[in-house]
Design an enzyme around this catalytic site. Sequence first.
Site, mmCIF file in Angstrom:
data_model
loop_
_atom_site.group_PDB
_atom_site.id
_atom_site.type_symbol
_atom_site.label_atom_id
_atom_site.label_comp_id
_atom_site.label_asym_id
_atom_site.label_seq_id
_atom_site.Cartn_x
_atom_site.Cartn_y
_atom_site.Cartn_z
ATOM 1 N N PHE A 145 0.860 -1.184 0.000
ATOM 2 C CA PHE A 145 0.000 0.000 0.000
ATOM 3 C C PHE A 145 0.894 1.231 0.000
ATOM 4 C CE2 PHE A 145 -2.259 3.602 1.646
ATOM 5 C CZ PHE A 145 -3.422 3.570 0.898
ATOM 6 N N ASP A 230 9.377 2.953 2.005
ATOM 7 C CA ASP A 230 8.176 3.719 2.326
ATOM 8 C C ASP A 230 7.934 3.565 3.819
ATOM 9 O OD1 ASP A 230 5.689 4.726 2.825
ATOM 10 O OD2 ASP A 230 4.745 3.898 1.021
ATOM 11 N N LYS A 259 2.437 11.034 7.158
ATOM 12 C CA LYS A 259 1.593 10.779 8.327
ATOM 13 C C LYS A 259 2.062 11.537 9.579
ATOM 14 C CE LYS A 259 -1.093 6.993 6.772
ATOM 15 N NZ LYS A 259 -0.698 6.024 5.754
HETATM 16 C C1 LIG Z 1 -0.858 6.116 4.253
HETATM 17 C C2 LIG Z 1 0.233 5.594 3.436
HETATM 18 C C3 LIG Z 1 0.558 6.181 2.194
HETATM 19 C C4 LIG Z 1 -0.250 7.287 1.586
HETATM 20 O O1 LIG Z 1 -0.327 8.438 2.382
HETATM 21 P P1 LIG Z 1 -1.475 9.524 2.123
HETATM 22 O O2 LIG Z 1 -1.094 10.667 3.021
HETATM 23 O O3 LIG Z 1 -2.779 8.896 2.515
HETATM 24 O O4 LIG Z 1 -1.427 9.860 0.683
HETATM 25 C C5 LIG Z 1 1.646 5.672 1.506
HETATM 26 N N1 LIG Z 1 2.365 4.645 1.987
HETATM 27 C C6 LIG Z 1 2.066 4.059 3.172
HETATM 28 C C7 LIG Z 1 2.925 2.926 3.662
HETATM 29 C C8 LIG Z 1 0.980 4.487 3.919
HETATM 30 O O5 LIG Z 1 0.669 3.881 5.068
#
Ligand SMILES: *Cc1c(COP(=O)(O)O)cnc(C)c1O
Length: 404
Positions: A145, A230, A259
């Site tokens: 994700f 990520d 985040k």
């Molecule tokens: C939440 C998340 C994203 C995307 O972040 P947004 O601020 O919602 O665009 C990307 N990678 C990971 C691992 C995430 O948990």
Amino acid sequence: MIDDMLRTPEAIRDAERWTAHNYHPLPVVVSSAEGSWLTDVDGRRYLDCLAGYSALNFGHRHPTLIAAAHAQLDRLTLTSRAFVHDQFADFCRELAELCRKDLVLPMNTGAEAVETGIKVARKWGYQVKGVAPGQANIVVAEGNFHGRTTTIVSFSTDEDARADFGPFTPGFTVVPYGDLAALTAAVDENTVAVLLEPIQGEQGVVVPPEGYLPGVRRVCTERNVLFIADEIQSGLGRTGDTFACDHEGVTPDMYLLGKALGGGIVPVSAVAANADVLGVLRPGQHGSTFGGNPLACAVATEVVRLLATGEFQRRSTELGARLHAGLRSLVGRGLVAVRGRGLWAGLDIDPSLMSGREACERLAERGVLAKDTHGATIRLAPPLVITEEEIDHAVAQLAAVLAG
Ligand SMILES: *Cc1c(COP(=O)(O)O)cnc(C)c1O
């Protein structure tokens, strides 16, 4: 009194009447919050065990972060990157130092950080590695994700996230998560990057086998490929270290952050990398109107300073051990598996008992908010300011729900 009791269903009906149905929220309407606790419009209190999917690592309205936001609101909120503002340099330097990288590039949402990472890796591939024009590929993992843009859902393996959103962006190779041999075999002379979550959050807090991340690091170094981690959900204290990669002593070429970087106040994301990577960008090639704005920088600088103390990483380690011990005691008593690290847990509920959604609804009735993901899995990611007593309370409520 009766009026008060009707407010929650009314507010939920109104919200559903006027929005696209791209979410299925729990039936709770929140009006205020402090630390680990939310209060709904009827005055009921809930322990927050999701923390905005880790956007609220420091809890709701952390006093230091709120003070920084207030002070900045009274002075300057936006310039655009056309002009430099006085909050910018400190934020970039302190975040770069936290990441032990030369440079950072601030954006707003996590998806934008991922898009930035992909663009930078491709440009690096053509300009530095010497990949033939238009041939770059990036290796990604099943169950990933990374966000919701059209390019990012192009390499999702979740049909709900992808179906009917094509045509898709080419240039991605998907391999099973945690399988180093498959990843090694997928890397070819046109591979510019491997893009991975060091722990897959959305997939259910899936921790890869020990040695996987160091193996990925080794392959990337040997084959001249960028390792992009990520850490948007796994980073910034969630797992008990600043980054989830730290647990295996791995340093990626690029961190993607988001985040918690915004302190639960503003959306702030960033890419951190060394100059030989991020240095490929020239003026006009990438940007964002709001990226690195003064309000974002003022809040995020304080976030970096909170992390630099190490206190939150320590809390996550110590309290996470307590959380995981409590959850493990429920395996065989309604839970079939518990995964995770620090104050982060993915729980698989015995699917013959109830769905993850149903468990979260019952938890909400008992004053604990969590979120299901994929069938019978629940994710717990409480704020790192949570106390021992509050963890015990959450585990006790879960035990009661599972006992029926
Ligand atoms: C939440 C998340 C994203 C995307 O972040 P947004 O601020 O919602 O665009 C990307 N990678 C990971 C691992 C995430 O948990």
